[in-house]
Design an enzyme around this catalytic site. Structure first.
Site, PDB file in Angstrom:
ATOM      1  N   GLU A   1      12.190 -40.937  34.112  1.00 37.55           N
ATOM      2  CA  GLU A   1      12.338 -42.153  34.911  1.00 37.55           C
ATOM      3  C   GLU A   1      13.598 -42.914  34.535  1.00 37.55           C
ATOM      4  O   GLU A   1      14.038 -42.911  33.384  1.00 37.55           O
ATOM      5  CB  GLU A   1      11.090 -43.037  34.819  1.00 37.55           C
ATOM      6  CG  GLU A   1      10.685 -43.445  33.422  1.00 37.55           C
ATOM      7  CD  GLU A   1       9.445 -44.333  33.439  1.00 37.55           C
ATOM      8  OE1 GLU A   1       8.336 -43.792  33.643  1.00 37.55           O
ATOM      9  OE2 GLU A   1       9.573 -45.546  33.237  1.00 37.55           O
TER      10      GLU A   1
ATOM     11  N   CYS B   1      18.873 -48.479  33.273  1.00 40.31           N
ATOM     12  CA  CYS B   1      18.163 -48.195  32.029  1.00 40.31           C
ATOM     13  C   CYS B   1      17.962 -46.683  31.973  1.00 40.31           C
ATOM     14  O   CYS B   1      17.257 -46.105  32.793  1.00 40.31           O
ATOM     15  CB  CYS B   1      16.834 -48.951  32.030  1.00 40.31           C
ATOM     16  SG  CYS B   1      15.870 -48.693  30.546  1.00 40.31           S
TER      17      CYS B   1
ATOM     18  N   CYS C   1       8.679 -38.810  23.899  1.00 41.97           N
ATOM     19  CA  CYS C   1       9.203 -39.519  22.731  1.00 41.97           C
ATOM     20  C   CYS C   1       8.273 -39.279  21.554  1.00 41.97           C
ATOM     21  O   CYS C   1       7.055 -39.232  21.715  1.00 41.97           O
ATOM     22  CB  CYS C   1       9.273 -41.023  23.024  1.00 41.97           C
ATOM     23  SG  CYS C   1       9.998 -41.997  21.671  1.00 41.97           S
TER      24      CYS C   1
ATOM     25  N   CYS D   1       5.103 -45.466  19.123  1.00 41.84           N
ATOM     26  CA  CYS D   1       4.808 -46.895  18.971  1.00 41.84           C
ATOM     27  C   CYS D   1       3.471 -47.161  19.681  1.00 41.84           C
ATOM     28  O   CYS D   1       3.246 -46.684  20.803  1.00 41.84           O
ATOM     29  CB  CYS D   1       5.914 -47.740  19.594  1.00 41.84           C
ATOM     30  SG  CYS D   1       7.503 -47.515  18.766  1.00 41.84           S
TER      31      CYS D   1
ATOM     32  N   CYS E   1       3.306 -48.548  23.418  1.00 39.86           N
ATOM     33  CA  CYS E   1       4.240 -48.024  24.417  1.00 39.86           C
ATOM     34  C   CYS E   1       3.654 -46.839  25.182  1.00 39.86           C
ATOM     35  O   CYS E   1       3.071 -45.931  24.590  1.00 39.86           O
ATOM     36  CB  CYS E   1       5.527 -47.596  23.707  1.00 39.86           C
ATOM     37  SG  CYS E   1       6.759 -46.866  24.794  1.00 39.86           S
TER      38      CYS E   1
ATOM     39  N   GLY F   1      12.293 -42.357  25.315  1.00 37.97           N
ATOM     40  CA  GLY F   1      12.946 -41.609  24.243  1.00 37.97           C
ATOM     41  C   GLY F   1      13.611 -42.503  23.225  1.00 37.97           C
ATOM     42  O   GLY F   1      13.812 -43.690  23.448  1.00 37.97           O
TER      43      GLY F   1
ATOM     44  N   SER G   1      19.514 -48.883  22.329  1.00 38.12           N
ATOM     45  CA  SER G   1      18.379 -49.510  21.662  1.00 38.12           C
ATOM     46  C   SER G   1      17.646 -48.497  20.795  1.00 38.12           C
ATOM     47  O   SER G   1      17.324 -47.394  21.233  1.00 38.12           O
ATOM     48  CB  SER G   1      17.422 -50.058  22.729  1.00 38.12           C
ATOM     49  OG  SER G   1      16.280 -50.605  22.124  1.00 38.12           O
TER      50      SER G   1
ATOM     51  N   SER H   1      14.647 -52.599  18.240  1.00 33.60           N
ATOM     52  CA  SER H   1      13.275 -52.955  18.603  1.00 33.60           C
ATOM     53  C   SER H   1      12.539 -53.319  17.325  1.00 33.60           C
ATOM     54  O   SER H   1      12.047 -52.446  16.612  1.00 33.60           O
ATOM     55  CB  SER H   1      12.585 -51.767  19.288  1.00 33.60           C
ATOM     56  OG  SER H   1      13.271 -51.441  20.465  1.00 33.60           O
ATOM     57  N   LEU H   2      12.488 -54.593  17.052  1.00 35.28           N
ATOM     58  CA  LEU H   2      11.899 -55.036  15.777  1.00 35.28           C
ATOM     59  C   LEU H   2      10.398 -55.292  15.941  1.00 35.28           C
ATOM     60  O   LEU H   2       9.582 -54.708  15.251  1.00 35.28           O
ATOM     61  CB  LEU H   2      12.636 -56.291  15.277  1.00 35.28           C
ATOM     62  CG  LEU H   2      12.316 -56.717  13.861  1.00 35.28           C
ATOM     63  CD1 LEU H   2      12.745 -55.669  12.843  1.00 35.28           C
ATOM     64  CD2 LEU H   2      12.982 -58.055  13.530  1.00 35.28           C
TER      65      LEU H   2
ATOM     66  N   ASN I   1       4.402 -55.866  28.486  1.00 40.29           N
ATOM     67  CA  ASN I   1       3.927 -55.277  29.740  1.00 40.29           C
ATOM     68  C   ASN I   1       2.671 -54.495  29.439  1.00 40.29           C
ATOM     69  O   ASN I   1       2.735 -53.472  28.751  1.00 40.29           O
ATOM     70  CB  ASN I   1       4.980 -54.269  30.250  1.00 40.29           C
ATOM     71  CG  ASN I   1       5.738 -54.792  31.438  1.00 40.29           C
ATOM     72  OD1 ASN I   1       5.178 -55.438  32.321  1.00 40.29           O
ATOM     73  ND2 ASN I   1       7.018 -54.510  31.461  1.00 40.29           N
TER      74      ASN I   1
ATOM     75  N   CYS J   1       7.687 -49.521  30.275  1.00 39.14           N
ATOM     76  CA  CYS J   1       8.367 -48.320  29.834  1.00 39.14           C
ATOM     77  C   CYS J   1       7.453 -47.103  29.893  1.00 39.14           C
ATOM     78  O   CYS J   1       6.394 -47.090  29.281  1.00 39.14           O
ATOM     79  CB  CYS J   1       8.837 -48.512  28.404  1.00 39.14           C
ATOM     80  SG  CYS J   1       9.658 -50.066  28.234  1.00 39.14           S
TER      81      CYS J   1
HETATM   82  N1  SAH Z   1      13.248 -45.897  21.526  1.00 43.72           N
HETATM   83  C1  SAH Z   1      14.142 -46.972  21.802  1.00 43.72           C
HETATM   84  C2  SAH Z   1      14.443 -47.197  23.269  1.00 43.72           C
HETATM   85  C3  SAH Z   1      13.343 -47.031  24.267  1.00 43.72           C
HETATM   86  S1  SAH Z   1      12.064 -48.245  24.353  1.00 43.72           S
HETATM   87  C4  SAH Z   1      13.624 -48.239  21.160  1.00 43.72           C
HETATM   88  O1  SAH Z   1      12.545 -48.223  20.589  1.00 43.72           O
HETATM   89  O2  SAH Z   1      14.337 -49.245  21.183  1.00 43.72           O
HETATM   90  C5  SAH Z   1      12.820 -49.666  25.058  1.00 43.72           C
HETATM   91  C6  SAH Z   1      12.174 -50.968  24.647  1.00 43.72           C
HETATM   92  O3  SAH Z   1      10.970 -51.224  25.371  1.00 43.72           O
HETATM   93  C7  SAH Z   1      11.802 -51.013  23.193  1.00 43.72           C
HETATM   94  O4  SAH Z   1      12.125 -52.280  22.673  1.00 43.72           O
HETATM   95  C8  SAH Z   1      10.302 -50.828  23.266  1.00 43.72           C
HETATM   96  O5  SAH Z   1       9.680 -51.270  22.101  1.00 43.72           O
HETATM   97  C9  SAH Z   1       9.961 -51.637  24.476  1.00 43.72           C
HETATM   98  N2  SAH Z   1       8.641 -51.386  25.064  1.00 43.72           N
HETATM   99  C10 SAH Z   1       7.920 -50.249  25.042  1.00 43.72           C
HETATM  100  N3  SAH Z   1       6.749 -50.418  25.699  1.00 43.72           N
HETATM  101  C11 SAH Z   1       6.740 -51.688  26.141  1.00 43.72           C
HETATM  102  C12 SAH Z   1       5.803 -52.453  26.897  1.00 43.72           C
HETATM  103  N4  SAH Z   1       4.665 -51.936  27.325  1.00 43.72           N
HETATM  104  N5  SAH Z   1       6.136 -53.744  27.191  1.00 43.72           N
HETATM  105  C13 SAH Z   1       7.315 -54.265  26.783  1.00 43.72           C
HETATM  106  N6  SAH Z   1       8.226 -53.584  26.083  1.00 43.72           N
HETATM  107  C14 SAH Z   1       7.946 -52.322  25.749  1.00 43.72           C
END
Ligand code: SAH
Length: 341
Positions: A90, A103, A110, A114, A117, A157, A189, A212-213, A288, A331
């Protein structure tokens, strides 16, 4: 056959030199592909026929097959593309007051898993090639009929887990004979692969870094981000600080607000302590919700209090209004919802 989108300007020069041709042919091809946007090499008129025939034997110029194209009321467009091997990826196209951004997805699936996610629910099957990342930009341009001014590598990813292809991709979209997307308009990111942050600091490209902290301490981060087991939050913050020292560039800190998990006033103060004195910009993002996950978005009130606390602590912070929430914007949701379970 190899996609022309996979080929760097330097490699294309070598291709022509090996044929006993001048290296400026590479520039001509590059301009035809990324400026004129030819859909076949036959459309290139300033290069002789035999060379065109060779190009046709060696490379394709193909945009992706579109499986789903959703358009949101706010101008966000979301694409599900089919790759040559039938994998689905996507890509999101967004409209802002400062331009447009894409994006970009960097991997099929991936491995970072997390907890919050949707992307991590599907294991990484493979890295995307450089050409498949460039292909996302070219496909979005062709399908939307619009230009792209900014790129964020924030799709499915972990870009730093596919480091070399991502760097090649950045160089191709940045190239002055091609799309010429300014490095300052590009962000990558990462969830925090510390050694790669050091590598990225040494790249000769002025593109941005986002981290992504999502947590102000190890206890919370351990609960939601397995990568925190490998690289503790102190190590990550040290890497961010070293990156800023090395590059002089401000780093974006992404922080999703999850109800009653990481969104208290105490958490905001901890975050301010953790990042105090660093040249960072904190981007607060309402979570989200994903139906397979237990996490909830923070209430408006908690989000506002969190934001106000950081402001009071003189942190550079914004609370991002999300885009595309009427389509599968979270995402990985579009891909996930379209995969056979
Ligand atoms: N792997 C990389 C880039 C992809 S994720 C990273 O971790 O930065 C892009 C961003 O979307 C990251 O900050 C991730 O934590 C966030 N993300 C993932 N799922 C989400 C959700 N359901 N709602 C909001 N942000 C989300």
């Amino acid at each position: 056959m190899r996609s022309i989108y996979d080929v760097s300007p330097k490699e294309l020069e070598e291709y022509f030199l090996a044929k006993g041709l001048k290296s400026y042919r590479a520039t001509q091809v590059f301009e035809a592909v990324y400026r004129q946007r030819v859909s076949s090499f036959d459309e290139i008129t300033n290069i002789k026929k035999e060379v065109i025939e060779d190009l046709k034997k060696d490379f394709t110029i193909k945009i992706f097959e579109v499986v789903v194209h959703q358009k949101s009321k706010d101008g966000t467009e979301k694409f599900l593309f089919k790759l040559e091997d039938n994998n689905l990826i996507e890509t999101v196209f967004m409209t802002h007051n400062y331009g447009t951004s894409v994006c970009v997805t960097s991997e099929v699936g991936c491995n970072m898993t997390c907890a919050f996610c949707a992307s991590g629910m599907h294991k990484k099957l493979r890295n995307l090639t450089t050409g498949e990342m460039v292909g996302q930009i070219m496909s979005v341009i062709k399908e939307s009929g619009r230009e792209v001014s900014h790129i964020v590598v924030m799709g499915i990813g972990e870009p730093f887990d596919n480091y070399d292809n991502v760097m090649n991709f950045l160089h191709i979209v940045n190239n002055a004979h091609g799309l010429e997307i300014g490095a300052r308009h590009i962000s990558v990111s990462t969830c925090g692969l510390v050694p790669k942050i050091y590598d990225y600091a040494m790249e000769d490209l002025q593109s941005n870094l986002a981290i992504s902290l999502h947590a102000p301490n190890n206890t919370i981060r351990d609960q939601i981000m397995p990568v925190n087991k490998a690289y503790r939050i102190e190590e990550l913050v040290k890497a961010i600080s070293d990156y800023i020292d090395a590059t002089n560039r401000r780093v974006t800190i992404e922080y999703i607000l999850i109800n009653e998990l990481n969104d208290s006033v105490a958490n905001a103060n901890e975050l301010a302590d953790l990042l105090h004195g660093l040249n960072v910009y904190i981007n607060l993002i309402p979570y989200n919700e994903v139906k397979e996950k237990p996490f909830k978005r923070s209430s408006k009130e908690r989000m506002t209090k969190f934001y106000d606390t950081l402001k009071k602590r003189s942190m550079n912070v914004t609370l991002r209004l999300e885009q595309g929430s009427d389509i599968d914007a979270a995402c990985g949701q579009l891909r996930s919802n379209n995969m056979k379970k």
